[in-house]
Enzyme design. Structure first.
Site, PDB file in Angstrom:
ATOM      1  N   ASP A  64      39.841  50.337  43.927  1.00 29.42           N
ATOM      2  CA  ASP A  64      38.874  51.294  44.507  1.00 29.42           C
ATOM      3  C   ASP A  64      39.144  51.591  45.979  1.00 29.42           C
ATOM      4  OD1 ASP A  64      37.830  48.776  45.317  1.00 29.42           O
ATOM      5  OD2 ASP A  64      35.753  49.260  44.772  1.00 29.42           O
ATOM      6  N   TYR A  91      39.604  38.659  50.395  1.00 34.69           N
ATOM      7  CA  TYR A  91      39.415  40.058  49.992  1.00 34.69           C
ATOM      8  C   TYR A  91      39.947  40.988  51.087  1.00 34.69           C
ATOM      9  CZ  TYR A  91      37.130  44.230  48.125  1.00 34.69           C
ATOM     10  OH  TYR A  91      36.893  45.476  47.611  1.00 34.69           O
ATOM     11  N   GLU A 122      41.148  46.903  38.787  1.00 39.81           N
ATOM     12  CA  GLU A 122      40.631  45.938  39.767  1.00 39.81           C
ATOM     13  C   GLU A 122      41.417  46.027  41.063  1.00 39.81           C
ATOM     14  OE1 GLU A 122      37.493  44.842  39.467  1.00 39.81           O
ATOM     15  OE2 GLU A 122      38.075  43.869  37.586  1.00 39.81           O
ATOM     16  N   SER A 177      28.005  41.892  40.421  1.00 32.89           N
ATOM     17  CA  SER A 177      27.489  42.826  41.441  1.00 32.89           C
ATOM     18  C   SER A 177      25.983  42.763  41.652  1.00 32.89           C
ATOM     19  CB  SER A 177      27.909  44.263  41.123  1.00 32.89           C
ATOM     20  OG  SER A 177      29.292  44.381  41.210  1.00 32.89           O
ATOM     21  N   SER A 235      24.618  41.894  44.430  1.00 35.59           N
ATOM     22  CA  SER A 235      24.281  42.425  45.760  1.00 35.59           C
ATOM     23  C   SER A 235      24.313  43.954  45.771  1.00 35.59           C
ATOM     24  CB  SER A 235      25.160  41.828  46.857  1.00 35.59           C
ATOM     25  OG  SER A 235      26.513  41.980  46.567  1.00 35.59           O
ATOM     26  N   ASP A 286      31.235  49.064  42.916  1.00 33.12           N
ATOM     27  CA  ASP A 286      30.055  48.343  42.429  1.00 33.12           C
ATOM     28  C   ASP A 286      28.777  49.162  42.632  1.00 33.12           C
ATOM     29  OD1 ASP A 286      32.033  46.462  42.208  1.00 33.12           O
ATOM     30  OD2 ASP A 286      31.284  45.175  43.815  1.00 33.12           O
TER      31      ASP A 286
HETATM   32  C1  GLA Z   1      34.520  43.628  44.516  1.00 37.85           C
HETATM   33  C2  GLA Z   1      34.305  44.812  45.447  1.00 37.85           C
HETATM   34  C3  GLA Z   1      34.711  46.120  44.770  1.00 37.85           C
HETATM   35  C4  GLA Z   1      36.103  46.032  44.158  1.00 37.85           C
HETATM   36  C5  GLA Z   1      36.258  44.753  43.347  1.00 37.85           C
HETATM   37  C6  GLA Z   1      37.674  44.547  42.881  1.00 37.85           C
HETATM   38  O1  GLA Z   1      33.667  43.712  43.421  1.00 37.85           O
HETATM   39  O2  GLA Z   1      32.953  44.894  45.844  1.00 37.85           O
HETATM   40  O3  GLA Z   1      34.628  47.178  45.702  1.00 37.85           O
HETATM   41  O4  GLA Z   1      37.091  46.111  45.159  1.00 37.85           O
HETATM   42  O5  GLA Z   1      35.872  43.609  44.062  1.00 37.85           O
HETATM   43  O6  GLA Z   1      38.062  45.546  41.997  1.00 37.85           O
END
Ligand code: GLA
Length: 372
Positions: free
Chosen positions: A28, A210, A25, A115, A117, A161
């Protein structure tokens, strides 16, 4: 992609799944490793090409809306921006995008960190390629979806995602190297099952958090002198300065990322060795690191993971996705999955008066498009 007039069918149906991330987590966007799987929950869009430049959207659960293909994607209704953004970027790249109507249906819970979106973006990308008679390239469509998040929605999110929604594998979690975008299917041992545990909390104001995490990672990588934290070692992190509050925070964030990348590789090795206890330990440690070092958990996510973890048939549990709200993920004994789900739901309901949604899920195929 060519610029010829559309040669595809007049009607197509595209489908793109949501995802749950088993481990890896906030790695990415640091060019690191992730281990997600595509879900049996998906967004399905029935597209019909029209002869004008209008887009007419009809969605179960949202108000219908329409816009001109020439409209600025940020000016359309918020949920339609994902579709307008994908259409815009594909057209700029040379795909023939004509007006269309789209009927959207989904069973991906919104705001549950699964996810929804990304699935909307990927289904749109596959559908518009289908209408143009072009075979969709899953990695390219995932990148388009990420650009929509970054440039239209305004969140500096990574590729996980969209990429797992586009490339998911029936029956396997997928190890993704977020630097090379190489995907490697990894089987889950038959004795294990994945549970998604929705805290039913939804995130507010998390998008700025974020982006702050991402900036901290970039500062830490620059201080170490590497392009991304993927390239940093634990001894690099140990040498980071901690004189100012910001330096201390950046060091903790880097500690999470570097250890989390190692945990993904450890989990892949443990899955190959059928060592589910080790997988569970890595998941538990991932949660602790996300909660303490990365500070993206929440009381509800901590509690849901802890309740799951305390069940004897649970190997490990952690928050999943961006954090702050939404769902936890647990790996449990396959033949006890329903029993764990019921027991956790009961404890949660007795404490909070709300029955949480808990699903036992199997890894599913990625996005597809077919003539309708
Ligand atoms: C969200 C983002 C991803 C990733 C996760 C955390 O889902 O869209 O790209 O960074 O958070 O792992």
């Amino acid at each position: 992609m060519g610029t010829d007039a559309a040669t595809g069918p007049k009607r197509v149906v595209a489908r793109a799944p949501g995802r749950v991330n088993l481990i890896g987590e906030h790695t990415d966007y640091n060019d690191g490793f992730v281990l997600p799987m595509a879900l049996p929950f998906a967004t399905t869009i029935a597209f019909e090409r029209s002869d004008d430049d209008m887009v007419e959207l009809d969605s179960v659960g949202f108000d219908s809306t329409s816009f001109h293909l020439g409209a600025d994607p940020t000016s359309v209704k918020s949920w339609a921006q994902y579709i307008a953004g994908v259409a815009r970027f594909l057209a700029v790249d040379g795909l023939t995008v004509q007006g269309f109507s789209a009927k959207i249906d989904t069973n991906i819970p919104v705001g549950a960190s699964l996810s929804s979106s990304a699935a909307l973006e990927v289904a749109t990308g596959f559908g518009l390629c289908g209408l143009a008679g072009v075979e969709p390239d899953p990695v390219y469509i995932a990148r388009i979806g990420q650009r929509v998040e970054n440039e239209i929605i305004g969140i500096q999110s990574g590729i996980m995602d969209q990429l797992i929604s586009a490339t998911g594998v029936d029956g396997a979690v997928v190890q993704i190297d977020c630097r090379t975008l190489e995907t490697t299917p990894v089987s889950l041992p038959a004795a294990s099952r994945v549970l998604i545990l929705d805290t039913m909390t939804r995130r507010e104001l998390a998008d700025s958090e974020y982006d702050l995490r991402r900036q901290a990672c970039e500062r830490a990588a620059a201080a170490i002198g590497v392009p991304k934290l993927r390239d940093a070692t634990m001894s690099d992190v140990a040498k980071l300065p901690e004189g100012t509050p910001e330096e201390r925070v950046d060091k903790a964030r880097a500690h999470h990322v570097v250890t989390e990348n190692a945990r993904v590789l450890e989990t892949v090795a443990a899955l190959a060795a059928d060592d589910l206890e080790r997988v569970g330990d890595a998941m538990n440690e991932s949660h602790r690191s996300l909660s303490v070092d990365y500070e993206v958990s929440s009381p509800a996510l901590d509690e849901m993971s802890a309740i799951a973890r305390s069940h004897e048939a649970c190997f490990g549990a952690r928050m999943t996705g961006g954090g702050f709200a939404g769902s936890a993920v647990a790996l449990v004994h396959a033949d006890r999955a329903d029993a764990v789900a019921d027991a956790v739901a009961e404890v949660w309901e007795s404490r909070h008066g709300v029955r949480p949604d808990i699903w036992a899920v199997d890894p599913s195929a990625g996005a597809s498009v077919a003539p309708a």
